[in-house]
Design a protein around this motif. Structure first.
Motif, short mmCIF file in Angstrom:
data_model
loop_
_atom_site.label_atom_id
_atom_site.label_comp_id
_atom_site.label_asym_id
_atom_site.label_seq_id
_atom_site.Cartn_x
_atom_site.Cartn_y
_atom_site.Cartn_z
N VAL A 135 -63.93 -43.01 34.83
CA VAL A 135 -64.94 -41.98 35.10
C VAL A 135 -64.22 -40.66 35.32
N VAL A 136 -64.64 -39.64 34.59
CA VAL A 136 -63.97 -38.34 34.59
C VAL A 136 -65.03 -37.25 34.73
N ALA A 137 -64.64 -36.10 35.24
CA ALA A 137 -65.58 -35.01 35.46
C ALA A 137 -65.74 -34.13 34.23
N GLU A 138 -66.96 -33.68 34.00
CA GLU A 138 -67.21 -32.66 33.00
C GLU A 138 -66.47 -31.38 33.39
N GLY A 139 -65.97 -30.68 32.40
CA GLY A 139 -65.21 -29.46 32.66
C GLY A 139 -63.74 -29.70 32.93
N GLY A 140 -63.35 -30.97 33.06
CA GLY A 140 -61.95 -31.28 33.32
C GLY A 140 -61.10 -31.15 32.08
N SER A 153 -63.21 -33.39 28.62
CA SER A 153 -64.64 -33.41 28.27
C SER A 153 -65.05 -32.41 27.21
N LYS A 154 -64.25 -31.38 26.93
CA LYS A 154 -64.69 -30.29 26.06
C LYS A 154 -64.95 -30.79 24.65
N GLU A 155 -66.18 -30.65 24.21
CA GLU A 155 -66.62 -31.20 22.93
C GLU A 155 -65.83 -30.61 21.77
N ALA A 156 -65.52 -29.32 21.81
CA ALA A 156 -64.79 -28.69 20.71
C ALA A 156 -63.40 -29.28 20.53
N TYR A 157 -62.79 -29.74 21.62
CA TYR A 157 -61.49 -30.37 21.53
C TYR A 157 -61.60 -31.80 21.01
N ARG A 158 -62.66 -32.49 21.41
CA ARG A 158 -62.79 -33.92 21.16
C ARG A 158 -63.33 -34.25 19.76
N ALA A 159 -64.36 -33.52 19.35
CA ALA A 159 -65.13 -33.91 18.17
C ALA A 159 -64.29 -34.12 16.91
N PRO A 160 -63.31 -33.25 16.59
CA PRO A 160 -62.57 -33.45 15.33
C PRO A 160 -61.72 -34.72 15.30
N PRO A 172 -71.03 -34.74 36.07
CA PRO A 172 -70.90 -33.36 36.54
C PRO A 172 -69.90 -33.26 37.69
N TYR A 173 -69.01 -32.28 37.60
CA TYR A 173 -67.98 -32.09 38.62
C TYR A 173 -68.62 -31.65 39.93
N GLY A 174 -68.20 -32.29 41.02
CA GLY A 174 -68.70 -31.94 42.34
C GLY A 174 -69.98 -32.65 42.73
N ASP A 175 -70.57 -33.43 41.83
CA ASP A 175 -71.83 -34.13 42.09
C ASP A 175 -71.52 -35.55 42.55
N ALA A 176 -71.54 -35.77 43.85
CA ALA A 176 -71.18 -37.07 44.41
C ALA A 176 -72.16 -38.16 44.00
N ASP A 177 -73.44 -37.83 43.91
CA ASP A 177 -74.44 -38.83 43.51
C ASP A 177 -74.20 -39.30 42.09
N GLU A 193 -59.67 -33.45 38.94
CA GLU A 193 -58.81 -32.35 39.38
C GLU A 193 -59.31 -31.89 40.75
N PRO A 194 -58.42 -31.69 41.72
CA PRO A 194 -58.87 -31.17 43.02
C PRO A 194 -59.55 -29.81 42.89
N VAL A 195 -59.07 -29.01 41.95
CA VAL A 195 -59.70 -27.75 41.54
C VAL A 195 -59.57 -27.71 40.02
N GLN A 196 -60.66 -27.49 39.31
CA GLN A 196 -60.59 -27.47 37.86
C GLN A 196 -60.00 -26.15 37.39
N GLY A 197 -58.89 -26.24 36.65
CA GLY A 197 -58.18 -25.05 36.23
C GLY A 197 -58.72 -24.41 34.97
N GLU A 198 -58.68 -25.13 33.85
CA GLU A 198 -59.09 -24.53 32.58
C GLU A 198 -60.56 -24.14 32.58
N ALA A 199 -61.36 -24.81 33.37
CA ALA A 199 -62.78 -24.47 33.45
C ALA A 199 -63.02 -23.12 34.10
#
Length: 414
Positions: A135-140, A153-160, A172-177, A193-199
């Protein structure tokens, strides 16, 4: 021949010889000193990106130069059939830094050449649990190789490049539920990531990492923290997760990946396994030719020693607070986030590309990760005078890039 002609020649040679993975280079850099760099045209820039959080000691720091020179003149490389003093010393030092309270959690280190490779090693390690779900966070962002890309998670990186390996769920990042709903008894690891950098330097709720630890523990999953960008003093602590309330009391993470600032510009990364996770990789499970080589380890030891001897953790904390406060004072900035010298800000309107372009023209290197966000990750040796110079220029940069404060509410295209 003028400097401009020299720069144009290098760009033409670049286009003719390097794969077009990054687009045309913004500058042709020639040398650096401290937090400043110079291009082949002779222009000087305050480097507020630090090689994307890599050049912890800036450029040409004597301690780093001396350590690399001394080690390379003595022993430059050995295969993984052998070890060296710097490799063992750095592993021991990293384990001590990850566990600042001295709780005595056993741990082991696997050295790599980059953050991506550290995350590849972590991904393989999670398979040794007998589970395949992560399980990974969106925006990571966790890297570009096939395994690390599967966790990004970035679709532009993944899709090709799909289909990608692994069974990965993004939440979603930060959403505990959402995190609690996604993690099951089939989950091998939770990667955050403790703090998301590239996002754009996105900071989660204060209790998020402790909650993630509880959720992972409940389901027998590993908690894996990617500190590639946030580690090694970047946030004013050795690791950003040290500031997370309640996390240490719950046992801390099982895995920590680190790179970027670790070598101060010399390529090195590391996967740190703690507790039972330290023994999941065994002979034959993974390997590397260059990882943990003595020169890289000597560089990293010099970086750590310099951060300690020059009091850079406190320096980063104080300087980062001044930088964030100064940036937030302009009404065209809607939010400033981050800790230490990892700083992200949101503009009130799109136009971050124009801001980065104008800043560069005025002698400041910044990054625009999204249309409305600016990211700063300067060397930890940035001076108070450097910060004041940038803050003095900041209003005029925004004036030229996105207009006056009175007209800032309108959208500005890139």
């Amino acid at each position: 021949m003028s400097g401009h002609q020299v720069s144009d020649q290098w760009r033409a040679r670049y286009a003719g010889s390097l794969m077009n993975t990054f687009g045309p280079p913004k500058l042709v850099l020639e040398r650096g000193a401290g937090a400043r760099v110079w291009d082949t045209d002779g222009n000087e820039y305050l480097d507020l990106l630090g090689g994307i959080a890599v050049n912890a000691l800036g450029h040409g720091h004597p301690a780093l130069v001396e350590a690399v020179t001394r080690q390379l003149s003595t022993l430059g490389h050995v295969s993984n059939f052998f070890t060296t003093g710097p490799q063992v010393e750095l592993a021991e030092k990293l384990l001590a830094l990850v566990d600042p309270a001295g709780r005595g959690t056993p741990g082991k280190v696997f050295f790599t050449n980059s953050g991506t490779e550290a995350n590849e090693a972590g991904f393989k390690l999670t398979r040794r649990t007998g589970r395949t779900h992560v399980v990974v966070a969106e925006g990571g962002f966790h890297g570009r190789t096939m395994g690390a890309l599967a966790l990004t998670s970035k679709e532009a990186y993944r899709a090709p490049f799909e289909p990608l390996p692994g069974e990965v769920t993004f939440v979603p990042y930060g959403d505990a539920d959402a995190l609690a709903a996604a993690v099951t008894d089939r989950t091998a690891a939770v990667l955050l990531e403790p703090v998301q950098g590239e996002a754009g330097v996105v900071v989660p709720p204060a209790d998020y990492l402790a909650t993630a630890r509880r959720i992972a523990t409940e389901h027998g999953a590993l908690l894996w923290l990617d500190e590639v960008q946030t580690g090694m003093g970047r946030t004013g602590r050795w690791f950003a997760h040290h500031a997370a309330p309640g996390l240490a009391e719950l046992g801390g993470p099982d895995l920590v990946t680190v790179a970027k600032g670790l070598g101060g510009g010399f390529p090195i990364g590391a996967l740190v396994g703690l507790g039972d996770a330290a023994d999941l990789l065994q002979p034959g499970n993974h390997g590397t030719t260059f990882g943990g080589n003595p020169v890289a380890c000597a560089a990293a030891l010099a970086v750590v020693a310099t951060i300690e001897s020059e009091g850079l953790l406190e320096h980063v904390t104080v300087l980062g607070r001044r930088l964030r406060d100064g940036l937030a004072a302009d009404p065209r900035v809607s939010e400033v986030r981050g800790e230490g010298l990892l700083v992200g800000l949101d503009l009130v309107a799109d136009g971050s590309a124009a801001v980065a372009e104008v800043a560069q023209a005025r002698g400041f290197i910044v990054n625009n990760p999204t249309p409305r966000r600016i990211r700063l990750a300067p060397p930890l040796v940035l001076s108070a005078a450097d910060v004041e110079e940038f803050l003095a220029a900041w209003p005029a940069i925004l004036d030229e890039a996105i207009g006056s404060a009175s007209g800032a509410s309108g959208s500005v295209g890139e």
